[in-house]
Design an enzyme around this catalytic site. Sequence first.
Site, PDB file in Angstrom:
ATOM      1  N   ASP A   8       0.855  -1.182   0.000  1.00  0.00           N
ATOM      2  CA  ASP A   8       0.000   0.000   0.000  1.00  0.00           C
ATOM      3  C   ASP A   8       0.895   1.237   0.000  1.00  0.00           C
ATOM      4  O   ASP A   8       1.806   1.352   0.836  1.00  0.00           O
ATOM      5  CB  ASP A   8      -0.895   0.014   1.238  1.00  0.00           C
ATOM      6  CG  ASP A   8      -1.966  -1.075   1.193  1.00  0.00           C
ATOM      7  OD1 ASP A   8      -1.974  -1.867   0.226  1.00  0.00           O
ATOM      8  OD2 ASP A   8      -2.782  -1.134   2.129  1.00  0.00           O
ATOM      9  N   ASP A 129     -15.766  -4.276  -0.966  1.00  0.00           N
ATOM     10  CA  ASP A 129     -15.434  -4.065   0.442  1.00  0.00           C
ATOM     11  C   ASP A 129     -16.717  -4.134   1.254  1.00  0.00           C
ATOM     12  O   ASP A 129     -17.667  -3.384   0.992  1.00  0.00           O
ATOM     13  CB  ASP A 129     -14.765  -2.704   0.626  1.00  0.00           C
ATOM     14  CG  ASP A 129     -13.510  -2.564  -0.221  1.00  0.00           C
ATOM     15  OD1 ASP A 129     -12.794  -3.567  -0.379  1.00  0.00           O
ATOM     16  OD2 ASP A 129     -13.252  -1.458  -0.731  1.00  0.00           O
TER      17      ASP A 129
END
Length: 239
Positions: A8, A129
């Site tokens: 990330d 998500d």
Amino acid sequence: MELFPAVDIRGGQVVRLFQGDYDQMQVYGNSPRQAAENFKEQKARNLHVVDLDGAKDGTQVNLNAIKEICEIGGLFVEVGGGIRDENAINRYLDIGVGRVILGTVAVRDFPFVEKMVAKYGDKIAVGVDARDGKVAVSGWLETTDISSLEFCRRISGAGVKTVIYTDIAKDGGLNGTNLDAYRALREIDINVIASGGISFEHEITALRDMGTYGAIVGKAIYVNRLDLSKLILLADGEE
């Protein structure tokens, strides 16, 4: 089963967030390329890259850092974070990214997903998500009333080959992943990549044995809770 160590990126740094909270961020390095090279040395074949700046503002400010990762070679790189139009898709594919992940835009503009899948095929994935079984969008700040399981069925019907499914409540907590969710997803004709909270070796073998296509590991390998090279062997069935 394919294993995807996560990189990330925010402000050019390698970071991890807790449940997507930008105010709960830990920096683990200043070179995304070095992180990717370290994972490759541990026999990684794949990489899951998220542009956290892009996820916030829809720009590709970390494009060069991701390009450097792709230039390493020998890694299948999938990228998500703020990919909201075809130009962004092409920018990533042009630098060697193997698969781009559409997130919020898949909920906001489903015809766009259908169009992109028709054009780019399996180079398009969708990130779903979930919070309490409902789809969350906008960097997890907003929860819709859309069933995450039903949405996975819908994207499968549109021709999407791969879904990255994250249980937000499990992400970054080091308390384990939601195996029940992945068992439920087995009934849908789509390649599922499990994401969020994988913290134990037995979770890798459980996901593998239930036929899950892939799994993303993040914080657990950054804090040395799990050994990536061993996880890859487990994912490959070499226990």
